[in-house]
Design a protein around this motif. Structure first.
Motif, PDB file in Angstrom:
ATOM      1  N   ALA A  34       0.681  -1.322  -0.069  1.00  0.00           N
ATOM      2  CA  ALA A  34       0.123  -0.040   0.135  1.00  0.00           C
ATOM      3  C   ALA A  34       0.927   1.261  -0.181  1.00  0.00           C
ATOM      4  CB  ALA A  34      -1.099  -0.026   1.189  1.00  0.00           C
ATOM      5  N   ALA A  35       1.956   1.353   0.876  1.00  0.00           N
ATOM      6  CA  ALA A  35       2.820   2.443   0.881  1.00  0.00           C
ATOM      7  C   ALA A  35       3.476   2.637  -0.638  1.00  0.00           C
ATOM      8  CB  ALA A  35       4.108   2.117   1.881  1.00  0.00           C
ATOM      9  N   ARG A  36       3.803   1.484  -1.248  1.00  0.00           N
ATOM     10  CA  ARG A  36       4.518   1.725  -2.541  1.00  0.00           C
ATOM     11  C   ARG A  36       3.708   2.185  -3.351  1.00  0.00           C
ATOM     12  NH1 ARG A  36       4.222  -0.373  -7.318  1.00  0.00           N
ATOM     13  NH2 ARG A  36       2.673  -1.750  -6.447  1.00  0.00           N
ATOM     14  N   MET A  37       2.171   1.770  -3.309  1.00  0.00           N
ATOM     15  CA  MET A  37       1.154   2.341  -4.331  1.00  0.00           C
ATOM     16  C   MET A  37       0.997   4.008  -4.330  1.00  0.00           C
ATOM     17  SD  MET A  37      -2.107  -0.317  -4.113  1.00  0.00           S
ATOM     18  CE  MET A  37      -1.864  -1.960  -4.596  1.00  0.00           C
ATOM     19  N   ILE A  38       1.452   4.470  -2.980  1.00  0.00           N
ATOM     20  CA  ILE A  38       0.779   5.983  -2.835  1.00  0.00           C
ATOM     21  C   ILE A  38       2.369   6.899  -2.645  1.00  0.00           C
ATOM     22  CG2 ILE A  38      -1.611   5.471  -2.294  1.00  0.00           C
ATOM     23  CD1 ILE A  38      -0.685   5.907   0.736  1.00  0.00           C
TER      24      ILE A  38
END
Length: 470
Positions: free
Chosen positions: A445-449
């Motif tokens: 999730a951190a990589r996505m945003i």
């Protein structure tokens, strides 16, 4: 649930009458009581309810059978009395009929006796059903509304349908439910079962796309060795629904060969498992549904007329949502409340412009489409009150109603209400969406945003602290 019919047999010489009882029980699936003499007859009629009395004319005394016919018919005018005679005596027959007998039958013709009893039982059942239906419809209210708790409506046409269901639910006859896709035919079928009082389960099968072999196996089951891979006996849906209701959806798409097998089951109450020649009986009640035009299918030979007549004993035509506009507002509030409850979020208000726009839309997909529209609007609203603009992008016809004509909608587009959310709220929403897409994986999730995993961890920790009880 409809109770089994009952027959009372009475006479002074029971040897021959006793032989009739098993045939009547087997052929008519009814309860048979055999008594001897006038006193036993009088007591039995006053202590129990019977559909038909089979009275032997050979009773002692001066013409007592005629007197008894008159006495029974006076006590219970609804009770059918059949007199068993030994010879064709027209004058005597007319005397019995004059005193209220339904018929006179030669006892030397047991087949004729059984056929006549079956006809009288059927007529009595129809009279009783018609009476009950008239009485119920005159009440203009549901006796047990909780049977219909899944159906949300205030439309008078729908309420009348529910009252009709409550009137015929006790019957064992099939129910045919017609209506467009998405009108809630499955909920109607469930309501029929709930109101019937049947103790067995409610079993559902969609028959669309089932060829004859798959249909037979699904409904009737098979025995070991019936075909390659049949390593053990398997019960079918008819067995599983014993004492309950079997709901066959999309009946209009049923294969023509399978229609013959279903008709045989409805007519005789018997079926055969695949690979077996031993008949099995069932007491299952059938409810079927379709969104197809059965008249058109029958005219082209794709649906059997005899099967249609068997299935349509009680027919329920569910109106489309566009014909019950008063329910759009009610259903919209219902779905918003349900979805907010399911997601654990606060209940969002519906602005008048939002509801008014929905009420102007024709809903070709009916209630199912309204449900999808509400989900779309909730996602677009992002926790704010539901407004007309939150309907944009679902369907061009809805866009026309709210005066917007968006081009291709960007997947990342966010619709804001009149009051802009805070940066923290936007950040929380973005993290929630990233976690949803990543299946709860914080690193992904951190990589996505484009943030660090620790940023997401801090946000979750802050949320837990805020929600912790003081």
């Amino acid at each position: 649930m409809e109770t089994a019919p009952s027959v009372l047999i009475v006479g002074d010489y029971l040897d021959q009458l006793d032989q009739l009882a098993p045939a009547i029980e087997e052929e008519l699936e009814c309860r048979v009581t055999v008594v001897e003499g006038r006193e036993s007859l009088t007591r039995a009629v006053r202590e129990d309810l019977y559909d038909v009395v089979l009275l032997d004319h050979r009773l002692t005394g001066d013409d007592p059978s005629v007197c008894l016919v008159h006495e029974i018919c006076t006590y219970d005018p609804e009770l059918s009395v059949v007199v068993l005679t030994e010879m064709e005596d027209l004058e005597r027959v007319l005397t019995y009929l004059k005193h209220g007998a339904a018929d006179c039958v030669l006892k030397q013709s047991p087949r004729r006796v059984v056929e006549q009893l079956g006809r009288l039982i059927s007529e009595r059942s129809l009279r009783s059903q018609s009476k009950r239906l008239r009485r119920h419809l005159m009440q203009n209210h549901l006796e047990n509304p909780y049977h219909f708790s899944q159906i949300v409506t205030a439309d008078q046409r729908m309420v009348s349908l529910l009252m009709f269901i409550e009137s015929v639910a006790w019957s064992s006859h099939p129910v045919l439910i017609t209506g467009e896709s998405g009108t809630g035919k499955d909920l109607m079928a469930s309501a029929v079962h709930q109101a019937s009082g049947r103790s067995g389960p409610f079993v559902i099968e969609n028959v669309a796309g089932l060829d004859d072999t798959l249909f037979s196996d699904a409904l009737f089951g098979h025995v070991r060795g019936a075909f390659t891979g049949a390593v053990q006996d398997r019960s079918g849906l008819v067995d599983r629904a014993a004492g309950g209701t079997l709901f066959l959806d999309e009946i209009g798409d049923l294969d023509i060969k399978s229609q013959i097998k279903l008709l045989r089951l409805l007519e005789h109450g018997e079926f055969f498992r695949l690979g077996s020649d031993a008949p099995r009986r069932t007491d299952v009640r059938f409810v079927v549904a379709t969104n197809r035009n059965l008249d058109e299918l029958m005219s082209t030979g794709r649906f059997r007329k005899d099967l249609f007549y068997r299935l349509s004993t009680h027919e329920i035509a569910v109106p489309p949502l566009r014909e019950r506009q008063g329910d759009v507002r009610l259903l919209a509030h219902h779905f918003v409340a349900r979805f907010c409850l399911d997601s654990g979020t606060r209940l969002l208000p519906l602005e008048e412009g939002f509801v008014a726009t929905l009420e102007r839309y024709p809903f070709p997909g009916n209630v199912r489409e309204l449900q999808a529209v509400i989900l779309h609007a909730l996602a677009a609203a992002g926790g704010t009150p539901l407004r007309a603009q939150h309907l944009a992008g679902f369907h061009p016809s809805l866009d026309d109603l709210i005066g917007t004509h968006p081009g291709p909608v960007c997947r990342n587009e966010i619709l804001f209400g009149d009051d802009l959310p805070s940066m923290r709220s936007v950040s929380d929403l973005l993290i929630d969406e990233a976690l949803r897409r990543a299946g709860g994986n914080q690193s992904e999730a951190a990589r996505m945003i484009g943030v660090t995993p620790s940023a997401i961890s801090k946000r979750l920790k802050r949320l837990r602290t805020r929600e912790a009880p003081e």
